[in-house]
Design a protein around this motif. Structure first.
Motif, PDB file in Angstrom:
ATOM      1  N   TYR A 186       0.845  -1.193   0.000  1.00 48.25           N
ATOM      2  CA  TYR A 186       0.000   0.000   0.000  1.00 48.25           C
ATOM      3  C   TYR A 186       0.881   1.245   0.000  1.00 48.25           C
ATOM      4  O   TYR A 186       1.955   1.268   0.604  1.00 48.25           O
ATOM      5  CB  TYR A 186      -0.924  -0.002   1.224  1.00 48.25           C
ATOM      6  CG  TYR A 186      -1.795  -1.233   1.282  1.00 48.25           C
ATOM      7  CD1 TYR A 186      -2.885  -1.376   0.427  1.00 48.25           C
ATOM      8  CD2 TYR A 186      -1.505  -2.270   2.162  1.00 48.25           C
ATOM      9  CE1 TYR A 186      -3.663  -2.518   0.448  1.00 48.25           C
ATOM     10  CE2 TYR A 186      -2.274  -3.415   2.196  1.00 48.25           C
ATOM     11  CZ  TYR A 186      -3.355  -3.546   1.337  1.00 48.25           C
ATOM     12  OH  TYR A 186      -4.128  -4.695   1.340  1.00 48.25           O
ATOM     13  N   THR A 188       0.880   5.734   0.106  1.00 43.27           N
ATOM     14  CA  THR A 188       0.188   7.010   0.292  1.00 43.27           C
ATOM     15  C   THR A 188       0.831   8.077  -0.583  1.00 43.27           C
ATOM     16  O   THR A 188       1.985   7.951  -1.002  1.00 43.27           O
ATOM     17  CB  THR A 188       0.220   7.459   1.763  1.00 43.27           C
ATOM     18  OG1 THR A 188       1.575   7.551   2.208  1.00 43.27           O
ATOM     19  CG2 THR A 188      -0.546   6.494   2.642  1.00 43.27           C
ATOM     20  N   CYS A 195      -4.131  10.307  -3.576  1.00 36.18           N
ATOM     21  CA  CYS A 195      -4.893   9.060  -3.557  1.00 36.18           C
ATOM     22  C   CYS A 195      -4.220   8.030  -2.667  1.00 36.18           C
ATOM     23  O   CYS A 195      -3.128   8.239  -2.152  1.00 36.18           O
ATOM     24  CB  CYS A 195      -5.046   8.523  -4.981  1.00 36.18           C
ATOM     25  SG  CYS A 195      -6.152   9.498  -6.015  1.00 36.18           S
ATOM     26  N   PHE A 196      -4.903   6.910  -2.504  1.00 36.00           N
ATOM     27  CA  PHE A 196      -4.367   5.768  -1.771  1.00 36.00           C
ATOM     28  C   PHE A 196      -4.244   4.627  -2.770  1.00 36.00           C
ATOM     29  O   PHE A 196      -5.213   4.295  -3.472  1.00 36.00           O
ATOM     30  CB  PHE A 196      -5.288   5.387  -0.616  1.00 36.00           C
ATOM     31  CG  PHE A 196      -4.725   4.327   0.277  1.00 36.00           C
ATOM     32  CD1 PHE A 196      -3.597   4.557   1.043  1.00 36.00           C
ATOM     33  CD2 PHE A 196      -5.333   3.079   0.372  1.00 36.00           C
ATOM     34  CE1 PHE A 196      -3.071   3.586   1.879  1.00 36.00           C
ATOM     35  CE2 PHE A 196      -4.821   2.094   1.210  1.00 36.00           C
ATOM     36  CZ  PHE A 196      -3.688   2.349   1.967  1.00 36.00           C
ATOM     37  N   TYR A 197      -3.059   4.035  -2.850  1.00 34.69           N
ATOM     38  CA  TYR A 197      -2.748   3.058  -3.894  1.00 34.69           C
ATOM     39  C   TYR A 197      -2.365   1.706  -3.298  1.00 34.69           C
ATOM     40  O   TYR A 197      -2.010   1.602  -2.118  1.00 34.69           O
ATOM     41  CB  TYR A 197      -1.561   3.533  -4.732  1.00 34.69           C
ATOM     42  CG  TYR A 197      -1.712   4.885  -5.380  1.00 34.69           C
ATOM     43  CD1 TYR A 197      -2.184   5.012  -6.686  1.00 34.69           C
ATOM     44  CD2 TYR A 197      -1.354   6.056  -4.707  1.00 34.69           C
ATOM     45  CE1 TYR A 197      -2.303   6.260  -7.297  1.00 34.69           C
ATOM     46  CE2 TYR A 197      -1.473   7.301  -5.302  1.00 34.69           C
ATOM     47  CZ  TYR A 197      -1.948   7.402  -6.595  1.00 34.69           C
ATOM     48  OH  TYR A 197      -2.061   8.632  -7.186  1.00 34.69           O
ATOM     49  N   ARG A 198      -2.398   0.698  -4.154  1.00 36.36           N
ATOM     50  CA  ARG A 198      -1.729  -0.562  -3.828  1.00 36.36           C
ATOM     51  C   ARG A 198      -0.974  -1.027  -5.069  1.00 36.36           C
ATOM     52  O   ARG A 198      -1.424  -0.825  -6.210  1.00 36.36           O
ATOM     53  CB  ARG A 198      -2.705  -1.624  -3.345  1.00 36.36           C
ATOM     54  CG  ARG A 198      -3.605  -2.238  -4.397  1.00 36.36           C
ATOM     55  CD  ARG A 198      -4.423  -3.396  -3.811  1.00 36.36           C
ATOM     56  NE  ARG A 198      -5.241  -4.045  -4.835  1.00 36.36           N
ATOM     57  CZ  ARG A 198      -6.049  -5.076  -4.595  1.00 36.36           C
ATOM     58  NH1 ARG A 198      -6.159  -5.556  -3.370  1.00 36.36           N
ATOM     59  NH2 ARG A 198      -6.756  -5.623  -5.590  1.00 36.36           N
ATOM     60  N   ARG A 241      -3.019  10.413  -9.851  1.00 31.48           N
ATOM     61  CA  ARG A 241      -4.234  10.651  -9.054  1.00 31.48           C
ATOM     62  C   ARG A 241      -5.396  11.145  -9.899  1.00 31.48           C
ATOM     63  O   ARG A 241      -6.539  11.167  -9.416  1.00 31.48           O
ATOM     64  CB  ARG A 241      -3.936  11.641  -7.928  1.00 31.48           C
ATOM     65  CG  ARG A 241      -3.534  13.034  -8.377  1.00 31.48           C
ATOM     66  CD  ARG A 241      -3.104  13.882  -7.185  1.00 31.48           C
ATOM     67  NE  ARG A 241      -2.740  15.241  -7.572  1.00 31.48           N
ATOM     68  CZ  ARG A 241      -1.543  15.584  -8.046  1.00 31.48           C
ATOM     69  NH1 ARG A 241      -0.601  14.664  -8.195  1.00 31.48           N
ATOM     70  NH2 ARG A 241      -1.292  16.847  -8.356  1.00 31.48           N
ATOM     71  N   GLY A 253      -1.780  12.592   2.221  1.00 32.51           N
ATOM     72  CA  GLY A 253      -1.448  11.279   2.761  1.00 32.51           C
ATOM     73  C   GLY A 253      -0.075  11.255   3.420  1.00 32.51           C
ATOM     74  O   GLY A 253       0.893  11.802   2.898  1.00 32.51           O
ATOM     75  N   CYS A 256       1.637   5.074   6.969  1.00 29.99           N
ATOM     76  CA  CYS A 256       0.839   3.914   6.571  1.00 29.99           C
ATOM     77  C   CYS A 256       1.314   2.702   7.367  1.00 29.99           C
ATOM     78  O   CYS A 256       2.521   2.482   7.519  1.00 29.99           O
ATOM     79  CB  CYS A 256       1.003   3.685   5.075  1.00 29.99           C
ATOM     80  SG  CYS A 256      -0.127   2.504   4.334  1.00 29.99           S
ATOM     81  N   PHE A 265      -3.874   4.611   7.506  1.00 29.21           N
ATOM     82  CA  PHE A 265      -3.001   5.658   6.993  1.00 29.21           C
ATOM     83  C   PHE A 265      -3.499   7.007   7.496  1.00 29.21           C
ATOM     84  O   PHE A 265      -4.676   7.166   7.863  1.00 29.21           O
ATOM     85  CB  PHE A 265      -2.874   5.613   5.468  1.00 29.21           C
ATOM     86  CG  PHE A 265      -4.129   5.954   4.703  1.00 29.21           C
ATOM     87  CD1 PHE A 265      -4.356   7.240   4.237  1.00 29.21           C
ATOM     88  CD2 PHE A 265      -5.071   4.967   4.425  1.00 29.21           C
ATOM     89  CE1 PHE A 265      -5.501   7.541   3.510  1.00 29.21           C
ATOM     90  CE2 PHE A 265      -6.220   5.264   3.704  1.00 29.21           C
ATOM     91  CZ  PHE A 265      -6.436   6.561   3.246  1.00 29.21           C
ATOM     92  N   THR A 267      -3.796  11.371   7.227  1.00 33.69           N
ATOM     93  CA  THR A 267      -3.852  12.522   6.324  1.00 33.69           C
ATOM     94  C   THR A 267      -3.672  13.784   7.160  1.00 33.69           C
ATOM     95  O   THR A 267      -4.478  14.082   8.037  1.00 33.69           O
ATOM     96  CB  THR A 267      -5.183  12.564   5.542  1.00 33.69           C
ATOM     97  OG1 THR A 267      -6.293  12.411   6.433  1.00 33.69           O
ATOM     98  CG2 THR A 267      -5.220  11.457   4.504  1.00 33.69           C
ATOM     99  N   TYR A 283     -14.048   1.204   4.330  1.00 38.75           N
ATOM    100  CA  TYR A 283     -13.132   2.146   4.970  1.00 38.75           C
ATOM    101  C   TYR A 283     -13.916   3.001   5.944  1.00 38.75           C
ATOM    102  O   TYR A 283     -15.147   3.158   5.833  1.00 38.75           O
ATOM    103  CB  TYR A 283     -12.423   3.020   3.924  1.00 38.75           C
ATOM    104  CG  TYR A 283     -13.343   3.996   3.232  1.00 38.75           C
ATOM    105  CD1 TYR A 283     -13.474   5.317   3.685  1.00 38.75           C
ATOM    106  CD2 TYR A 283     -14.104   3.605   2.135  1.00 38.75           C
ATOM    107  CE1 TYR A 283     -14.335   6.214   3.063  1.00 38.75           C
ATOM    108  CE2 TYR A 283     -14.961   4.495   1.514  1.00 38.75           C
ATOM    109  CZ  TYR A 283     -15.072   5.786   1.967  1.00 38.75           C
ATOM    110  OH  TYR A 283     -15.931   6.667   1.358  1.00 38.75           O
TER     111      TYR A 283
END
Length: 385
Positions: A186, A188, A195-198, A241, A253, A256, A265, A267, A283
């Motif tokens: 994951y 940030t 955004c939040f990614y993986r 994003r 972000g 994490c 995570f 913010t 979430y």
């Protein structure tokens, strides 16, 4: 310009894995945390290092920017930031990023079983503003560049080769957390509309190729989510994003942390800790300073985050009262420690030693308020197990 001034103006090794998820028990965190008594009690007077701690805890200085690390010939880096610990036989290693640009990179301090420093050295050089990152289950440190179109670098805590991981995307990277169950990382993004990614590696344990995805959800502070592929992870000409319609945007972000089928995570733009429930793809808020009632909220300027084997989250402040606060599994938020006399700094890099008895962190700019004034600390005491 220092990051805090700018803002005001505008898993890991075998033992390390125990704190990344293996032994950390499932936590409730069913509602935004509220004020309550700390399980460690109230803070005492500031010690000789200017740190207020609960009874039974002590601190020591591990390293100072621009000065030789005690017992070694290595000069500690400026602006120490994100960090992690790795098991090293009966001892351990603490790694720390350097949030300067240009230069950046990361360094390491090695300890023996009694906690004595045995060596210190550079593990990453010639990068840009390395802020946070994360440890992997195969004993590497992911060091993230907090710059536009920044990269993730995979480094060796024991020294040697570091590798730029282009497949993990080019954006203003902040932190990373490894999920050994779903075999993803994951990520940030430190943008006001980040955004939040993986990242899903093609082969788990090899980050040279894979798929970058972004969390897609509604505008609320809770709900369900899905993942969608980012079409162009290199972020040019369109920022990552902005490539996926419906991608959920978060205000700055930061840290994490993964444990027990949950990833948290932070913010900093809205002083929130988000909880992503991976088993049911939902979430919610684990903490929001505006929802603490009665106030005032103890935790502001939320930044780096880590966890202990007890299920407690430890959240460092970039601002506020320069504290590390604790969020317990029963949704209590309280102050764990406070650094005094360093109001122009921020707390960075909290990480536990493999046995859970020592907590490492840095004051990025120390008493001077300058990147060259960073101080890295160790706190020892009766942490909950």
């Amino acid at each position: 310009m220092e990051r805090r001034s700018f803002l005001r103006g505008a898993v890991i090794g075998t033992s390390v894995a125990t704190f990344g998820g293996t032994l950390m028990r499932g936590a409730a965190y069913a509602a935004p945390a509220q004020n309550g008594p700390s399980p460690y009690g109230s803070l005492g007077a500031a010690d000789a290092n200017g740190i207020q701690l609960p009874s039974g805890f002590t601190s020591r200085v591990i390293a100072r920017s621009g000065q030789t690390v005690s017992g070694t010939s290595y000069t500690w880096h400026n602006a120490p930031d994100g960090g992690a610990c790795f098991a090293d036989g009966s001892g351990w290693i603490y790694v720390s990023n350097s949030e300067i640009n240009p230069g950046g990179g990361a360094s390491a301090v090695k300890f023996n079983s009694s906690g004595t420093i045995t060596s210190a050295y550079r593990i990453l050089s010639n990068t840009r503003q390395n802020c946070a990152g994360g440890a992997t289950p195969w004993n590497t440190w992911l060091s993230c560049e907090e710059v536009s179109l920044g990269y993730v670098y995979e480094t060796n805590p024991w020294g040697g080769t570091s590798t730029r991981r282009d497949a993990m995307g080019k954006f203003k990277h902040e932190a990373a957390a490894a999920d050994p169950v779903r075999r993803v990382i994951y990520l940030t993004e430190d943008e006001s509309n980040g955004c939040f990614y993986r990242f899903i590696p093609t082969t788990w344990g090899n980050l040279s190729s894979g798929t970058l995805q972004v969390l897609v959800a509604g505008s609320g502070t809770s709900g369900s989510f899905t993942w969608q592929n980012v079409p162009d992870p290199d972020g040019s000409p369109t920022a990552t994003r902005n490539q996926v319609s419906g991608a959920k945007h978060f205000n700055g972000g930061e840290g994490c942390h993964y444990a027990g089928d949950t990833v948290w995570f932070t913010t900093k733009g809205d002083n929130r800790v988000w909880q992503v429930n991976l088993l049911n793809s939902t979430y919610e808020l684990a903490y929001d300073d505006s929802l603490v009632n009665p106030g005032p909220a103890p935790l502001t300027g939320v930044d780096n985050i880590t966890g202990s084997s007890s299920g407690d989250l430890f959240v460092a402040e970039d601002g506020g009262n320069l504290e590390i606060c604790i969020i317990t599994p029963n949704d209590i938020v309280a102050v764990f420690l406070r650094v005094t006399g360093q109001s122009s700094s921020e707390i960075t890099g909290p990480a536990f030693s493999p046995d859970g008895k020592r907590l490492y962190f840095s004051s990025q700019r120390g008493t001077s308020g300058s990147s060259s004034g960073g101080i890295t600390y160790e706190v020892t005491g009766p942490f909950r197990a």
